[in-house]
Scaffold this active site. Structure first.
Site, mmCIF file in Angstrom:
data_model
loop_
_atom_site.group_PDB
_atom_site.id
_atom_site.type_symbol
_atom_site.label_atom_id
_atom_site.label_comp_id
_atom_site.label_asym_id
_atom_site.label_seq_id
_atom_site.Cartn_x
_atom_site.Cartn_y
_atom_site.Cartn_z
ATOM 1 N N ASP A 47 0.828 -1.200 0.000
ATOM 2 C CA ASP A 47 0.000 0.000 0.000
ATOM 3 C C ASP A 47 0.864 1.251 0.000
ATOM 4 O O ASP A 47 1.809 1.352 0.789
ATOM 5 C CB ASP A 47 -0.950 0.003 1.206
ATOM 6 C CG ASP A 47 -2.286 0.612 0.840
ATOM 7 O OD1 ASP A 47 -2.326 1.839 0.635
ATOM 8 O OD2 ASP A 47 -3.269 -0.133 0.737
ATOM 9 N N SER A 81 -6.734 3.928 -2.000
ATOM 10 C CA SER A 81 -6.780 2.485 -1.768
ATOM 11 C C SER A 81 -8.110 1.874 -2.182
ATOM 12 O O SER A 81 -8.166 0.716 -2.593
ATOM 13 C CB SER A 81 -6.501 2.186 -0.293
ATOM 14 O OG SER A 81 -5.249 2.751 0.059
ATOM 15 N N ASP A 104 -4.876 15.729 2.478
ATOM 16 C CA ASP A 104 -4.872 15.540 1.024
ATOM 17 C C ASP A 104 -4.546 16.837 0.294
ATOM 18 O O ASP A 104 -4.450 16.857 -0.931
ATOM 19 C CB ASP A 104 -6.242 15.027 0.554
ATOM 20 C CG ASP A 104 -6.603 13.707 1.216
ATOM 21 O OD1 ASP A 104 -5.690 12.875 1.381
ATOM 22 O OD2 ASP A 104 -7.773 13.516 1.576
ATOM 23 N N ARG A 151 -16.210 9.569 -0.661
ATOM 24 C CA ARG A 151 -15.429 8.389 -0.282
ATOM 25 C C ARG A 151 -15.979 7.824 1.026
ATOM 26 O O ARG A 151 -16.322 8.560 1.945
ATOM 27 C CB ARG A 151 -13.966 8.757 -0.139
ATOM 28 C CG ARG A 151 -13.133 7.607 0.376
ATOM 29 C CD ARG A 151 -11.674 7.801 0.063
ATOM 30 N NE ARG A 151 -10.844 7.148 1.065
ATOM 31 C CZ ARG A 151 -9.529 7.194 1.081
ATOM 32 N NH1 ARG A 151 -8.891 7.853 0.142
ATOM 33 N NH2 ARG A 151 -8.844 6.589 2.018
ATOM 34 N N LYS A 157 -6.403 -2.019 6.481
ATOM 35 C CA LYS A 157 -6.497 -2.339 5.046
ATOM 36 C C LYS A 157 -7.196 -3.668 4.781
ATOM 37 O O LYS A 157 -7.253 -4.129 3.638
ATOM 38 C CB LYS A 157 -5.103 -2.367 4.408
ATOM 39 C CG LYS A 157 -4.369 -1.037 4.450
ATOM 40 C CD LYS A 157 -4.982 0.032 3.552
ATOM 41 C CE LYS A 157 -4.254 1.348 3.697
ATOM 42 N NZ LYS A 157 -4.800 2.409 2.820
ATOM 43 N N ASP A 169 1.827 3.314 3.123
ATOM 44 C CA ASP A 169 0.746 4.289 3.067
ATOM 45 C C ASP A 169 0.435 4.881 4.439
ATOM 46 O O ASP A 169 0.379 6.092 4.613
ATOM 47 C CB ASP A 169 -0.512 3.646 2.496
ATOM 48 C CG ASP A 169 -1.576 4.697 2.192
ATOM 49 O OD1 ASP A 169 -1.240 5.694 1.517
ATOM 50 O OD2 ASP A 169 -2.734 4.529 2.604
ATOM 51 N N HIS A 225 1.426 8.667 5.520
ATOM 52 C CA HIS A 225 0.437 9.710 5.825
ATOM 53 C C HIS A 225 0.805 10.544 7.057
ATOM 54 O O HIS A 225 0.288 11.636 7.238
ATOM 55 C CB HIS A 225 -0.946 9.089 6.066
ATOM 56 C CG HIS A 225 -1.730 8.875 4.811
ATOM 57 N ND1 HIS A 225 -1.891 9.851 3.853
ATOM 58 C CD2 HIS A 225 -2.408 7.789 4.365
ATOM 59 C CE1 HIS A 225 -2.637 9.370 2.865
ATOM 60 N NE2 HIS A 225 -2.960 8.131 3.149
ATOM 61 N N ASP A 278 -1.137 -0.258 -4.820
ATOM 62 C CA ASP A 278 -2.450 0.314 -5.168
ATOM 63 C C ASP A 278 -2.380 1.783 -5.556
ATOM 64 O O ASP A 278 -3.269 2.299 -6.223
ATOM 65 C CB ASP A 278 -3.442 0.117 -4.017
ATOM 66 C CG ASP A 278 -2.948 0.724 -2.703
ATOM 67 O OD1 ASP A 278 -1.757 1.072 -2.596
ATOM 68 O OD2 ASP A 278 -3.766 0.844 -1.769
ATOM 69 N N HIS A 279 -1.321 2.481 -5.120
ATOM 70 C CA HIS A 279 -1.128 3.900 -5.451
ATOM 71 C C HIS A 279 0.184 4.324 -4.811
ATOM 72 O O HIS A 279 0.761 3.587 -4.021
ATOM 73 C CB HIS A 279 -2.279 4.786 -4.925
ATOM 74 C CG HIS A 279 -2.499 4.675 -3.456
ATOM 75 N ND1 HIS A 279 -1.661 5.256 -2.522
ATOM 76 C CD2 HIS A 279 -3.432 4.001 -2.737
ATOM 77 C CE1 HIS A 279 -2.083 4.948 -1.301
ATOM 78 N NE2 HIS A 279 -3.151 4.185 -1.397
ATOM 79 N N HIS A 323 -1.287 10.902 -0.923
ATOM 80 C CA HIS A 323 -0.932 9.997 -2.013
ATOM 81 C C HIS A 323 -0.288 10.807 -3.136
ATOM 82 O O HIS A 323 -0.221 12.030 -3.075
ATOM 83 C CB HIS A 323 -2.190 9.306 -2.545
ATOM 84 C CG HIS A 323 -2.891 8.481 -1.517
ATOM 85 N ND1 HIS A 323 -4.175 8.025 -1.659
ATOM 86 C CD2 HIS A 323 -2.481 8.031 -0.301
ATOM 87 C CE1 HIS A 323 -4.527 7.329 -0.593
ATOM 88 N NE2 HIS A 323 -3.519 7.326 0.249
#
Length: 559
Positions: free
Chosen positions: A28, A81, A171, A286, A361, A430, A434, A471-472, A501
């Site tokens: 991730d 994700s 973000d 989301r 996750k 991930d 963050h 995934d990213h 991300h």
């Protein structure tokens, strides 16, 4: 499946054998970017991932994990994700969250749906409350959508509107909350000129107020409930822009963690508690950070904290956040219908499947992978294992997270010979990325690499095949950059940390003793993305993918 079983039957691959154990490993937040001191992946000791990259060039490549490749509206939209695992599991690209909402707002269809009609029943006598993230980040919500919904609701009869705004800073740039609040206030002022009583009622930072996920910390949701529903918070202000400016003056203040506040009138009364007969819309598209609030708003027998007062309201989400729980039961925009996922096809073709991650996750390798659907397709053939995540600490405190435990459980599943496919998500890059803590993220990447090693060793022992991807992006770029790609500095000359991300591509690697000679990545799919991965691992199981799946990334050449 009864007589419709034939509809699920996959064709055999003409050249690839059946019967090999296949491990599908998702790292991730693991993108590919130029090595530099802010690329935690390149700085970290990651011998296993390095060896895959330096190995046979026909067994390693990059794929797209953002924008249109995962169903998002523009190429500026970083992946996440949820959409990433949707694409990995579905093998096709579906219009996602933001795009669905954009379409519904642009066509006006949003105002014709059951969800809007339901909240509209309260417009005559009640207040419309809008709760969500005030941001143009495009990951959880978008400011322009909120502004359109405000105008549209007013045009469709809302006379009294209250916004409960959560500040971002995760973000988007920390500090951008002030500008977003000013933009919102301008729109509300215009509505007031038109005779609509429209105001901000409460606020707070997303990571401290309301937007917890996976039932990690219900206190976060309770702080939001107290401010939004009860109109109670230790901090009271008359003006929301001033509120944010004031709170940002505190030492170490950060948009993500601003304390909850309520807006009060001249008599110090809160201007917008949620009362009987009101309508509530959570406007994030989301799901993951709205589910807990949705439970508190919708469930009669809710017991995670004392709600004190439970108003009788009409509640709708922007989207339905959980298809299995049918939560919320009313929503403004219908979700992408994702059926016929790779997981279901493989199970219907007898592939025994093991899926594992830790709490943060686990939903990604199960619910999102399976097309936004909870539960097993066939519990005789599937086992899903959730390892509890650390709670009560930020992830940079223990950057190894549960990577080793996930790898151990998956290794044991491989060596048990009970499963044909094991799939797992290793979240470290991930979740620690963050936090913006570069040193911890470097440790996190090493832990993820150690986890991959354990699984590859097990695949070696059983003569199986591995597919490693992500995934990213996230951990590969930890600094904000200008248009030239140079690190941005703040006014004190310190680098500005990037916690979000990225739009970088992600690696995919295949190998293992079970991979027959002649299998290689095709060279005619340069823009391949996450949605091409499902057909690829279906091939590795000896099957051809369904015709409407995105094409496989591999071919078999005769040596």
């Amino acid at each position: 499946m009864g007589s419709s079983g034939d509809a699920w039957k996959l064709k055999d691959h003409p050249k690839l054998p059946k019967g090999k154990t296949v491990a599908v490993i998702v790292l991730d937040g693991w993108g590919e970017a130029k090595p530099n001191e802010y690329n935690a992946i390149s700085v970290a000791e990651t011998p296993v991932m390095d060896s895959l990259k330096k190995g046979a060039p026909e067994h390693w490549r990059l794929i797209k994990a953002h924008g249109n490749a995962v169903g998002l509206p523009t190429e500026d939209d970083m992946g996440n994700s949820e959409v990433g695992h949707n694409a990995l599991g579905a093998g096709r690209i579906f219009a996602q969250g933001a795009k669905l909402v954009d379409q519904a707002l642009a066509s006006g269809k949003i105002y014709e749906g059951e969800g809007f009609k339901y909240i509209k029943e309260c417009f005559d006598k009640g207040t419309l409350h809008l709760i969500g993230l005030l941001s143009d980040g495009g990951v959880h919500s978008r400011l322009d959508q909120l502004l359109l919904l405000l105008k549209g609701a007013a045009e469709h009869g809302a006379k009294r509107i209250r916004v409960h705004a959560l500040t971002d800073g995760r973000d988007v740039l920390d500090g951008s909350s002030v500008g977003f609040m000013e933009t919102l206030e301008n729109t509300l002022a215009k509505l007031r000129e038109q005779g609509v009583d429209a105001r901000v009622a409460s606020g707070g930072g997303r990571m401290y107020v309301t937007m917890d996920r996976y039932e990690n910390d219900w206190d976060v949701v309770k702080r939001g409930w107290d401010a939004q529903v009860l109109g109670e918070a230790p901090l009271k202000f008359k003006d929301p822009v001033e509120a944010i400016k004031k709170l940002r003056q505190e030492p170490n203040a950060n948009d993500q963690y601003l304390p909850p506040f309520v807006i009060v009138d001249d008599k110090a009364k809160p201007v917008g508690p949620i009362l009987d007969g009101d309508a509530v819309v959570t406007f994030n598209f989301r799901a993951d950070r709205m589910v807990m609030l949705a439970k508190a708003l919708e469930y009669e027998n809710f017991d995670k904290f004392d709600r004190v007062r439970v108003p009788k309201i009409h509640f709708a989400g922007m989207l339905q956040y959980d298809g299995e729980l049918k939560l919320p039961s009313k929503y403004l925009v219908s979700p992408p219908e994702i059926g016929r996922t790779s997981g279901e096809y493989l199970v219907r073709n007898g592939i025994r499947t093991f899926a594992c991650s830790e709490t943060v996750k686990f939903g990604h390798v199960t619910f999102f992978w399976n097309g936004n659907r909870s539960g097993y397709f066939d519990e005789k053939l599937e086992e899903y294992v959730e390892i509890p995540s650390d709670s009560g600490i930020t992830f940079n405190v223990k950057p190894k997270m549960q990577a080793l435990e996930i790898a151990e459980r998956t290794r044991d599943a491989i060596l048990s010979h009970k499963f044909d496919q094991v799939r797992l998500n290793i979240p470290n890059g991930d979740m620690v990325g963050h936090t913006g803590d570069i040193k911890a993220t470097i440790e996190a990447c090493k832990a993820a690499d150690d986890g991959v090693k354990m699984i590859l060793d097990a695949i070696e022992q059983v003569g199986g095949i591995y597919l490693v991807t992500a995934d990213h992006g996230n951990a590969e770029d930890m600094v904000k950059r200008n248009k030239k790609g140079e690190p941005l500095l703040d006014k004190n000359g310190n680098i500005q940390i990037l916690t979000s991300h990225t739009c970088e591509p992600v690696p995919i690697a295949i190998g293992g003793p079970g991979l027959i000679p002649g299998v290689r990545f095709r060279t005619d799919l340069p823009t391949g993305g996450l949605a091409n991965v499902a057909a690829t691992f279906m091939n590795l199981h000896g099957f051809e993918a369904p015709n409407d799946y995105e094409p496989t990334l591999i071919e078999v050449v005769d040596n």
